[in-house]
Write a protein that holds these residues in place. Structure first.
Motif, short mmCIF file in Angstrom:
data_model
loop_
_atom_site.label_atom_id
_atom_site.label_comp_id
_atom_site.label_asym_id
_atom_site.label_seq_id
_atom_site.Cartn_x
_atom_site.Cartn_y
_atom_site.Cartn_z
N THR A 134 0.83 -1.21 0.00
CA THR A 134 0.00 0.00 0.00
C THR A 134 0.86 1.26 0.00
O THR A 134 0.47 2.30 0.53
N ARG A 135 2.01 1.18 -0.64
CA ARG A 135 2.90 2.35 -0.74
C ARG A 135 2.43 3.34 -1.80
O ARG A 135 2.83 4.50 -1.79
N THR A 136 1.61 2.86 -2.74
CA THR A 136 1.19 3.68 -3.86
C THR A 136 -0.33 3.74 -3.93
O THR A 136 -1.04 2.91 -3.34
N VAL A 137 -0.82 4.70 -4.70
CA VAL A 137 -2.27 4.81 -4.91
C VAL A 137 -2.80 3.53 -5.55
O VAL A 137 -3.82 2.98 -5.12
N ASP A 138 -2.11 3.05 -6.58
CA ASP A 138 -2.56 1.83 -7.26
C ASP A 138 -2.58 0.64 -6.31
O ASP A 138 -3.48 -0.21 -6.38
N GLY A 139 -1.58 0.56 -5.45
CA GLY A 139 -1.52 -0.55 -4.50
C GLY A 139 -2.68 -0.51 -3.51
O GLY A 139 -3.28 -1.55 -3.20
N ILE A 140 -3.02 0.66 -3.02
CA ILE A 140 -4.13 0.81 -2.09
C ILE A 140 -5.44 0.41 -2.76
O ILE A 140 -6.24 -0.35 -2.21
N ILE A 141 -5.65 0.89 -3.98
CA ILE A 141 -6.88 0.59 -4.69
C ILE A 141 -6.99 -0.90 -4.98
O ILE A 141 -8.06 -1.51 -4.80
N LYS A 142 -5.90 -1.51 -5.41
CA LYS A 142 -5.91 -2.94 -5.71
C LYS A 142 -6.25 -3.76 -4.47
O LYS A 142 -7.08 -4.69 -4.51
N MET A 143 -5.63 -3.42 -3.34
CA MET A 143 -5.88 -4.16 -2.10
C MET A 143 -7.31 -3.96 -1.62
O MET A 143 -7.99 -4.92 -1.21
N LEU A 144 -7.79 -2.74 -1.69
CA LEU A 144 -9.16 -2.46 -1.25
C LEU A 144 -10.18 -3.21 -2.09
O LEU A 144 -11.13 -3.80 -1.55
N ARG A 145 -10.00 -3.20 -3.41
CA ARG A 145 -10.94 -3.92 -4.28
C ARG A 145 -10.91 -5.42 -4.00
O ARG A 145 -11.95 -6.09 -4.06
N ALA A 146 -9.73 -5.96 -3.70
CA ALA A 146 -9.64 -7.39 -3.39
C ALA A 146 -10.39 -7.72 -2.11
O ALA A 146 -11.06 -8.76 -2.00
N VAL A 147 -10.30 -6.83 -1.12
CA VAL A 147 -11.02 -7.03 0.13
C VAL A 147 -12.52 -6.97 -0.10
O VAL A 147 -13.27 -7.80 0.43
N GLU A 148 -12.97 -6.02 -0.90
CA GLU A 148 -14.40 -5.92 -1.20
C GLU A 148 -14.90 -7.17 -1.92
O GLU A 148 -15.98 -7.69 -1.61
N LYS A 149 -14.13 -7.64 -2.87
CA LYS A 149 -14.55 -8.82 -3.62
C LYS A 149 -14.62 -10.06 -2.73
O LYS A 149 -15.58 -10.84 -2.81
N ALA A 150 -13.62 -10.23 -1.87
CA ALA A 150 -13.58 -11.41 -1.00
C ALA A 150 -14.68 -11.37 0.06
O ALA A 150 -15.28 -12.40 0.38
N SER A 151 -14.94 -10.19 0.61
CA SER A 151 -15.93 -10.07 1.68
C SER A 151 -17.35 -9.90 1.16
O SER A 151 -18.32 -10.12 1.89
N ARG A 152 -17.46 -9.48 -0.11
CA ARG A 152 -18.76 -9.18 -0.73
C ARG A 152 -19.46 -8.03 -0.01
O ARG A 152 -20.68 -7.92 0.01
N LEU A 153 -18.65 -7.15 0.60
CA LEU A 153 -19.14 -5.97 1.29
C LEU A 153 -18.42 -4.74 0.74
O LEU A 153 -17.34 -4.86 0.16
N GLN A 154 -19.00 -3.58 0.94
CA GLN A 154 -18.44 -2.36 0.39
C GLN A 154 -17.72 -1.55 1.46
O GLN A 154 -18.24 -1.37 2.56
N VAL A 155 -16.51 -1.08 1.11
CA VAL A 155 -15.77 -0.19 2.00
C VAL A 155 -16.49 1.15 2.08
O VAL A 155 -16.91 1.71 1.06
N SER A 156 -16.66 1.66 3.29
CA SER A 156 -17.33 2.94 3.51
C SER A 156 -16.36 4.12 3.46
O SER A 156 -16.73 5.22 3.02
N ALA A 157 -15.13 3.89 3.93
CA ALA A 157 -14.16 4.97 4.02
C ALA A 157 -12.78 4.39 4.26
O ALA A 157 -12.63 3.22 4.67
#
Length: 231
Positions: A134-157
């Protein structure tokens, strides 16, 4: 988003983001406002930083600590432990979930999706721009999207939590926050708050007046640091 609290708050993020420390601090903060607060340990990733390791200390502070029996293995959870359901379904309880790092840990959270309808929870993605993925913007976005996909829930913030442990200084926090701000902008998400070790909280509040600052105390220490004076 400290003024837009939901009854259930989920903390997720990659390994080393600081989400367990945040979950504990957030639960203790809630305990000052609510009579019944439960913290649920769903971390199946990191054996050194788990809420369950502080169970005795937290229960002395009148927090209800819920630890799943045995070792959860991704989504293969045969049954929902009644104690977790109690936190999810009891409207009198404020629930805080410490979810295992990255998408693997988030898979365990996905098992509880039927009990988490949209709008009933806040899911905070904790970002530490000093961590490898998560050192870069792309890294943060990629990790966040992976978490959303795996949990089937949406990040609020997002929660801005850039730190280097005891070596953290204001410049490190500011540089990391700039990256996290860019990621939040691209994602169309707010930053819930800036998490800062309490000795730096006043200074950072003065330097960043546009964002809530959430002071955190150190509760979790790695086994090799206990009694060392390093933290």
């Amino acid at each position: 988003m400290l003024n837009d609290m939901k009854r259930i708050t989920l903390f997720t993020g990659n390994l080393g983001s600081g989400k367990t420390e945040l979950a504990i601090n957030y639960a203790l903060w809630l305990k000052k406002q609510y009579a019944r607060v439960g913290i649920v340990d769903l971390d199946i990733i990191n054996p050194y930083f788990r809420t369950r390791l502080m169970r005795e200390e937290l229960e002395k502070k009148d927090l209800r600590v819920v630890c799943p029996p045995g070792e959860l293995a991704g989504a293969d959870v045969p049954a929902l432990p009644p104690s977790i359901l109690g936190v999810l379904e009891d409207e009198r309880v404020q629930g805080v979930f410490d979810v295992g790092g990255d998408e693997i840990g988030a898979t365990a959270l996905g098992r509880f999706k039927p009990y988490l309808p949209y709008g009933s929870y806040n899911m905070f993605f904790v970002a530490n721009a000093c961590r490898p993925f998560t050192r870069t913007v792309d890294g943060i976005i990629k990790m966040l999207r992976a978490v959303e996909k795996a949990s089937r829930l949406q990040v609020s913030a997002l929660v801005s939590n850039t730190n280097l442990g005891s070596a953290t200084d204001p410049e490190t926090i500011l540089a990391g926050h700039s990256i996290i701000e860019d990621a939040a902008r691209q994602l169309g998400l707010p930053i819930a708050f800036l998490a800062v070790h309490s000795p730096l909280a006043r200074e950072m509040a003065g330097r960043m007046p546009g964002i809530p600052v959430f002071p955190i105390e150190k509760n979790m220490l790695p086994p090799w640091a206990v009694g060392s004076g390093l933290f």
